[in-house]
Every structure is written in structure tokens, then in C-alpha cells.
Motif scaffolding. Structure first.
Motif, PDB file in Angstrom:
ATOM      1  N   ILE A  30     -95.167  85.016  28.147  1.00 24.26           N
ATOM      2  CA  ILE A  30     -94.125  84.598  27.190  1.00 24.26           C
ATOM      3  C   ILE A  30     -93.879  85.716  26.181  1.00 24.26           C
ATOM      4  O   ILE A  30     -92.742  86.010  25.832  1.00 24.26           O
ATOM      5  CB  ILE A  30     -94.545  83.294  26.481  1.00 24.26           C
ATOM      6  CG1 ILE A  30     -94.498  82.129  27.476  1.00 24.26           C
ATOM      7  CG2 ILE A  30     -93.640  83.003  25.293  1.00 24.26           C
ATOM      8  CD1 ILE A  30     -95.025  80.813  26.942  1.00 24.26           C
ATOM      9  N   ALA A  31     -94.966  86.357  25.766  1.00 24.27           N
ATOM     10  CA  ALA A  31     -94.833  87.421  24.762  1.00 24.27           C
ATOM     11  C   ALA A  31     -94.073  88.621  25.313  1.00 24.27           C
ATOM     12  O   ALA A  31     -93.303  89.260  24.607  1.00 24.27           O
ATOM     13  CB  ALA A  31     -96.215  87.848  24.277  1.00 24.27           C
ATOM     14  N   LEU A  53     -85.381  85.473  36.279  1.00 27.24           N
ATOM     15  CA  LEU A  53     -85.337  84.022  36.041  1.00 27.24           C
ATOM     16  C   LEU A  53     -86.736  83.414  36.131  1.00 27.24           C
ATOM     17  O   LEU A  53     -87.133  82.602  35.285  1.00 27.24           O
ATOM     18  CB  LEU A  53     -84.429  83.351  37.076  1.00 27.24           C
ATOM     19  CG  LEU A  53     -82.941  83.315  36.730  1.00 27.24           C
ATOM     20  CD1 LEU A  53     -82.141  82.794  37.913  1.00 27.24           C
ATOM     21  CD2 LEU A  53     -82.697  82.430  35.515  1.00 27.24           C
ATOM     22  N   ALA A  55     -89.525  85.106  35.773  1.00 25.64           N
ATOM     23  CA  ALA A  55     -90.342  85.691  34.699  1.00 25.64           C
ATOM     24  C   ALA A  55     -90.102  84.972  33.378  1.00 25.64           C
ATOM     25  O   ALA A  55     -91.023  84.825  32.568  1.00 25.64           O
ATOM     26  CB  ALA A  55     -90.034  87.178  34.558  1.00 25.64           C
ATOM     27  N   ILE A  56     -88.890  84.522  33.168  1.00 22.45           N
ATOM     28  CA  ILE A  56     -88.570  83.841  31.905  1.00 22.45           C
ATOM     29  C   ILE A  56     -89.090  82.402  31.924  1.00 22.45           C
ATOM     30  O   ILE A  56     -89.657  81.923  30.937  1.00 22.45           O
ATOM     31  CB  ILE A  56     -87.034  83.859  31.666  1.00 22.45           C
ATOM     32  CG1 ILE A  56     -86.553  85.280  31.397  1.00 22.45           C
ATOM     33  CG2 ILE A  56     -86.649  82.937  30.509  1.00 22.45           C
ATOM     34  CD1 ILE A  56     -85.048  85.458  31.511  1.00 22.45           C
ATOM     35  N   THR A  57     -88.911  81.721  33.052  1.00 19.52           N
ATOM     36  CA  THR A  57     -89.154  80.265  33.059  1.00 19.52           C
ATOM     37  C   THR A  57     -90.586  79.852  33.457  1.00 19.52           C
ATOM     38  O   THR A  57     -91.127  78.901  32.889  1.00 19.52           O
ATOM     39  CB  THR A  57     -88.162  79.575  34.013  1.00 19.52           C
ATOM     40  OG1 THR A  57     -88.287  80.146  35.314  1.00 19.52           O
ATOM     41  CG2 THR A  57     -86.739  79.721  33.527  1.00 19.52           C
ATOM     42  N   TRP A  60     -93.323  79.090  30.815  1.00 17.65           N
ATOM     43  CA  TRP A  60     -93.120  77.875  30.020  1.00 17.65           C
ATOM     44  C   TRP A  60     -93.542  76.639  30.795  1.00 17.65           C
ATOM     45  O   TRP A  60     -94.006  75.668  30.207  1.00 17.65           O
ATOM     46  CB  TRP A  60     -91.665  77.783  29.553  1.00 17.65           C
ATOM     47  CG  TRP A  60     -91.390  78.775  28.477  1.00 17.65           C
ATOM     48  CD1 TRP A  60     -90.979  80.079  28.646  1.00 17.65           C
ATOM     49  CD2 TRP A  60     -91.556  78.605  27.075  1.00 17.65           C
ATOM     50  NE1 TRP A  60     -90.868  80.716  27.431  1.00 17.65           N
ATOM     51  CE2 TRP A  60     -91.207  79.833  26.444  1.00 17.65           C
ATOM     52  CE3 TRP A  60     -91.951  77.537  26.272  1.00 17.65           C
ATOM     53  CZ2 TRP A  60     -91.261  79.999  25.066  1.00 17.65           C
ATOM     54  CZ3 TRP A  60     -91.990  77.712  24.890  1.00 17.65           C
ATOM     55  CH2 TRP A  60     -91.654  78.936  24.304  1.00 17.65           C
ATOM     56  N   VAL A  61     -93.354  76.671  32.098  1.00 19.63           N
ATOM     57  CA  VAL A  61     -93.842  75.552  32.921  1.00 19.63           C
ATOM     58  C   VAL A  61     -95.373  75.563  32.915  1.00 19.63           C
ATOM     59  O   VAL A  61     -96.018  74.518  32.833  1.00 19.63           O
ATOM     60  CB  VAL A  61     -93.280  75.642  34.360  1.00 19.63           C
ATOM     61  CG1 VAL A  61     -93.799  74.500  35.218  1.00 19.63           C
ATOM     62  CG2 VAL A  61     -91.758  75.623  34.339  1.00 19.63           C
ATOM     63  N   MET A  68    -100.297  69.693  28.801  1.00 23.91           N
ATOM     64  CA  MET A  68    -100.402  68.294  29.258  1.00 23.91           C
ATOM     65  C   MET A  68    -101.815  67.993  29.760  1.00 23.91           C
ATOM     66  O   MET A  68    -102.378  66.935  29.478  1.00 23.91           O
ATOM     67  CB  MET A  68     -99.388  68.033  30.378  1.00 23.91           C
ATOM     68  CG  MET A  68     -97.954  67.924  29.890  1.00 23.91           C
ATOM     69  SD  MET A  68     -96.753  68.121  31.228  1.00 23.91           S
ATOM     70  CE  MET A  68     -96.938  66.579  32.090  1.00 23.91           C
ATOM     71  N   ARG A  74     -99.847  62.480  30.985  1.00 25.12           N
ATOM     72  CA  ARG A  74     -99.277  62.580  32.339  1.00 25.12           C
ATOM     73  C   ARG A  74    -100.124  63.537  33.201  1.00 25.12           C
ATOM     74  O   ARG A  74     -99.618  64.520  33.754  1.00 25.12           O
ATOM     75  CB  ARG A  74     -97.831  63.071  32.279  1.00 25.12           C
ATOM     76  CG  ARG A  74     -96.892  62.104  31.557  1.00 25.12           C
ATOM     77  CD  ARG A  74     -96.638  60.891  32.436  1.00 25.12           C
ATOM     78  NE  ARG A  74     -95.569  60.061  31.945  1.00 25.12           N
ATOM     79  CZ  ARG A  74     -95.743  58.896  31.292  1.00 25.12           C
ATOM     80  NH1 ARG A  74     -96.956  58.442  31.029  1.00 25.12           N
ATOM     81  NH2 ARG A  74     -94.713  58.180  30.918  1.00 25.12           N
ATOM     82  N   ARG A  76    -101.730  63.234  36.069  1.00 26.24           N
ATOM     83  CA  ARG A  76    -101.474  63.361  37.513  1.00 26.24           C
ATOM     84  C   ARG A  76    -100.279  64.281  37.767  1.00 26.24           C
ATOM     85  O   ARG A  76    -100.307  65.111  38.681  1.00 26.24           O
ATOM     86  CB  ARG A  76    -101.233  61.982  38.133  1.00 26.24           C
ATOM     87  CG  ARG A  76    -102.552  61.255  38.456  1.00 26.24           C
ATOM     88  CD  ARG A  76    -102.319  59.830  38.824  1.00 26.24           C
ATOM     89  NE  ARG A  76    -101.561  59.642  40.053  1.00 26.24           N
ATOM     90  CZ  ARG A  76    -102.088  59.716  41.274  1.00 26.24           C
ATOM     91  NH1 ARG A  76    -103.365  59.978  41.421  1.00 26.24           N
ATOM     92  NH2 ARG A  76    -101.351  59.516  42.337  1.00 26.24           N
ATOM     93  N   THR A  77     -99.266  64.152  36.950  1.00 28.38           N
ATOM     94  CA  THR A  77     -98.077  65.004  37.100  1.00 28.38           C
ATOM     95  C   THR A  77     -98.448  66.472  36.849  1.00 28.38           C
ATOM     96  O   THR A  77     -98.076  67.359  37.620  1.00 28.38           O
ATOM     97  CB  THR A  77     -96.984  64.567  36.097  1.00 28.38           C
ATOM     98  OG1 THR A  77     -96.691  63.203  36.342  1.00 28.38           O
ATOM     99  CG2 THR A  77     -95.740  65.401  36.234  1.00 28.38           C
ATOM    100  N   PHE A  80    -100.619  67.864  39.570  1.00 29.66           N
ATOM    101  CA  PHE A  80     -99.802  68.098  40.764  1.00 29.66           C
ATOM    102  C   PHE A  80     -99.047  69.425  40.634  1.00 29.66           C
ATOM    103  O   PHE A  80     -99.034  70.252  41.559  1.00 29.66           O
ATOM    104  CB  PHE A  80     -98.821  66.927  40.946  1.00 29.66           C
ATOM    105  CG  PHE A  80     -97.749  67.168  41.959  1.00 29.66           C
ATOM    106  CD1 PHE A  80     -98.040  67.177  43.322  1.00 29.66           C
ATOM    107  CD2 PHE A  80     -96.427  67.380  41.571  1.00 29.66           C
ATOM    108  CE1 PHE A  80     -97.037  67.406  44.261  1.00 29.66           C
ATOM    109  CE2 PHE A  80     -95.426  67.614  42.497  1.00 29.66           C
ATOM    110  CZ  PHE A  80     -95.730  67.624  43.845  1.00 29.66           C
ATOM    111  N   LEU A  81     -98.455  69.654  39.457  1.00 21.02           N
ATOM    112  CA  LEU A  81     -97.716  70.905  39.244  1.00 21.02           C
ATOM    113  C   LEU A  81     -98.641  72.120  39.315  1.00 21.02           C
ATOM    114  O   LEU A  81     -98.286  73.153  39.881  1.00 21.02           O
ATOM    115  CB  LEU A  81     -97.022  70.867  37.871  1.00 21.02           C
ATOM    116  CG  LEU A  81     -95.643  70.209  37.836  1.00 21.02           C
ATOM    117  CD1 LEU A  81     -95.171  70.053  36.401  1.00 21.02           C
ATOM    118  CD2 LEU A  81     -94.631  71.033  38.616  1.00 21.02           C
ATOM    119  N   PHE A 138    -106.270  65.397  39.985  1.00 19.91           N
ATOM    120  CA  PHE A 138    -105.179  64.533  40.465  1.00 19.91           C
ATOM    121  C   PHE A 138    -105.733  63.232  41.044  1.00 19.91           C
ATOM    122  O   PHE A 138    -105.211  62.149  40.796  1.00 19.91           O
ATOM    123  CB  PHE A 138    -104.373  65.282  41.536  1.00 19.91           C
ATOM    124  CG  PHE A 138    -103.201  64.511  42.070  1.00 19.91           C
ATOM    125  CD1 PHE A 138    -101.993  64.514  41.391  1.00 19.91           C
ATOM    126  CD2 PHE A 138    -103.297  63.777  43.238  1.00 19.91           C
ATOM    127  CE1 PHE A 138    -100.901  63.799  41.866  1.00 19.91           C
ATOM    128  CE2 PHE A 138    -102.213  63.054  43.729  1.00 19.91           C
ATOM    129  CZ  PHE A 138    -101.016  63.065  43.033  1.00 19.91           C
TER     130      PHE A 138
END
Lengths: 156, 175
Positions: A30-31, A53, A55-57, A60-61, A68, A74, A76-77, A80-81, A138
Motif C-alpha cells: 500500500i505504501a 490494477l 498492484a493497487i487493489t 487492500w483486499v 477481518m 465474517r 469463514r468469508t 476463504f479469501l 474455515f
């Protein structure tokens, strides 16, 4: 204590650990997204139009899922991710290793950083362990010491 | 109230896996939106689509394994337990070479053919030799050293390259 209850308790430090790993992994990305974009480009897998795209996103995910998991919201969500991301990272590592690329992983530090993290079979093994931990969380997490359970109790 | 009674059972009936999948998509979407906003607002934001390819500097993997240096005057070079490899061109090899040496020319521009290396590895394994001594043209860099590294990289142990290459080793043989 039954095995299931033990596993549910064990999943608490597991998700905390994964949360810290993912939050820790996203901070430098992010930095400095430009360096992370170079890391992605070095793998030579994605087309040029997708590199920035991602590299930017992606960081954050990672931050969202890490947060989380740590907070127990959440779960389990989030696990899973994390499992999906680990599977993708492992695939990228395996492709790079098969091509014989001598490069930094870019997982916790960028290419050329002082603290290098060169890719190797150990890197794949490390990701495999995290993948397994995500699956464990999970399957076995029951929301102990987490925001989900606290919110549930509050609303009850 | 009536609406609640209708909607609550339907929410409960949503399969857990589907709920997880939908939430994962939602989390990803929110993450992407925040990321794009953050990138747009930061002073040194990255352009969404790179226009010029990245200059990737990945060092080529160094082929081969470790080789040890041996002086041309070392007596065991000519012993029966040493497998000799000549890295020079076939013409140079035909002019003169050490007795028992096998010729495997080293090309600076092309990698040594897989089949040739495999055949050499089999010959070495079948010879009963305890060590391999490679000599090249004696130049700087020395073709013998590089061929030695490639042979060593095939898992063959005790690979040496003769310092000074053919001029040194053939000269010492004469003496």
C-alpha cells in the motif's frame, strides 16, 4: 474437551496469526504500489494492462481479510479469501520457479529491498502452510473471541 | 412483522457456502473501491493501466555447480582415476590433447546440448573415475571453468578445472 471444541479454540490463534501475516504483508504494498507493480511484472505472468490494477487493489483486499481474521468478523468469508489468494500466490511461485527465475518473492518486501525474500521451494511450502491454516480456520472456527460472537450476543 | 416472518426463513435457508461466496465478492468489491479511491486521492497515485512495460531486472540463473581449481602441474590430473574433459573446439582437440580426454566444446553463446551433457555424465559415471578435470583454452574467462560448472551442475561431484587450461596442461605434460 472434545476434539472439535479443541480445534475451534485452536483456530483462534491460527486466525490471529494469519491476520497479522496478511496485514503485515500488505503494508509495504500500500505504501509503495509502484514497487509492488514491479514485483508483479517480474513474475511475467499477467498482461501489462492488469499489473497496475492488481498492484493497487490486491493489498487492500489483503488488508480487509487480515483485519477481518484478526477481529473475528465474517471469519469463514475471510479465511476463504485467504485460501484463494494463497492458492493463486502458490501458482505464481511455482510458475516462476519452473522458469528458473532468480527473484525476490515480493511478499513482504519489494524487489531490491535490503531484506530480500528470494523465491524457493521453501516459499511455496510456507504458502502451503498458510493455505492449510486458512482451510483449518474455515472449517473449525466457531467465532470464539471474535467480533461475530460479540455482535450476536449483543443483538440477542 | 409479516415481512420479517417471510424474509427471516429465506435468509436462513441461503446455503452457507453461497453466503460465504457472496460475502467474499462483496469484501473484494469494497476493497477494490477503497483502493481505487485511495490511489486517486494520493499525490503519487499509480496510473491504472501501465503504458510502458516494466523494466524487469531478473538475473539469469547461474548454470552449474561448484568447481575447484587445480594447478596444471598436479600429478593426479593424468592418473587413471581422473576423467579428463577438453572444452576446446574439435579442431584444437584434434591437433593435440591429453591422452584419454573427451572433447566437449564449450560455446560461449550457446548452452551445452542436453544430450551431450547427459552422455558425458553417463560416461563419467561408467568410467569409475574419482574426479573430473576439465581444461579449456586457458583464456580469461576460461572455457574449461564454465564447462566444469555445467558438468558440476548435473550433480557430478569432484569437478576440477585446470588453471591455465590447455596451454598449461599440455605444456606440463611435455615436461
Amino acid at each position: 474437551m472434545t476434539a472439535l471444541r479443541f480445534a475451534a479454540w485452536l483456530s483462534v490463534p491460527a486466525r490471529w496469526y494469519l491476520g497479522v501475516v496478511f496485514v503485515g504483508a500488505c503494508l509495504h504494498k500500500i505504501a509503495d504500489p509502484r514497487s509492488f507493480a514491479l514485483d508483479i511484472a517480474t513474475y511475467d505472468i499477467l498482461p501489462l494492462v492488469l499489473i497496475n490494477l492488481i498492484a493497487i487493489t490486491l493489498p487492500w483486499v489483503e488488508l480487509a481479510t487480515g483485519g477481518m481474521l484478526f477481529a473475528g468478523w465474517r471469519v469463514r468469508t475471510a479465511s476463504f479469501l485467504v485460501a484463494v489468494m494463497m492458492a493463486v500466490f502458490m501458482l505464481a511461485l511455482l510458475i516462476a520457479l519452473a522458469r528458473g527465475l532468480d527473484m525476490s518473492c515480493g511478499c513482504f518486501a519489494s524487489q531490491g529491498a535490503e531484506e530480500e525474500d528470494p523465491i524457493s521451494r521453501l516459499t511455496v511450502l510456507r504458502d502451503l502452510v498458510w493455505f492449510g491454516l486458512a482451510l483449518f480456520v474455515f472449517v473449525f472456527d466457531r467465532g470464539r473471541l471474535g467480533l461475530d460472537r460479540w455482535l450476536q450476543r449483543r443483538s440477542a | 412483522m409479516a415481512v420479517a416472518q417471510i424474509t427471516q426463513p429465506s435468509r436462513r435457508s441461503m446455503p452457507d457456502r453461497l453466503r460465504v461466496l457472496l460475502e467474499a465478492i462483496a469484501v473484494t468489491a469494497v476493497g477494490v473501491v477503497i483502493a481505487l479511491l485511495f490511489n486517486a486521492l494520493r499525490p503519487a497515485g499509480l496510473e491504472l493501466i501501465a503504458r510502458t512495460p516494466y523494466q524487469i531486472l531478473v538475473p539469469c540463473p547461474e548454470p552449474g555447480g561448484p568447481v575447484q581449481i587445480v594447478q596444471a602441474t598436479e600429478s593426479w590430473i593424468l592418473s587413471a582415476r581422473t576423467f579428463l574433459v577438453d572444452a576446446r573446439s574439435p579442431q584444437e582437440f584434434d591437433l593435440r590433447h591429453l591422452p584419454g580426454a573427451v572433447n566437449l566444446p564449450y560455446d560461449w553463446l550457446e548452452p551445452v546440448p542436453e544430450d551431450d551433457l547427459l552422455e558425458l555424465a553417463q560416461s563419467i559415471a561408467g568410467s569409475g573415475a574419482k574426479r573430473v578435470a576439465v581444461y579449456g583454452d586457458g583464456g580469461r574467462p576460461d572455457s574449461g571453468e564454465h564447462l566444469g560448472k555445467e558438468i558440476s551442475g548435473r550433480g557430478i561431484k569432484n569437478v576440477f578445472f585446470v588453471s591455465g587450461g590447455a596451454p598449461a596442461v599440455l605444456g606440463s605434460e611435455k615436461q
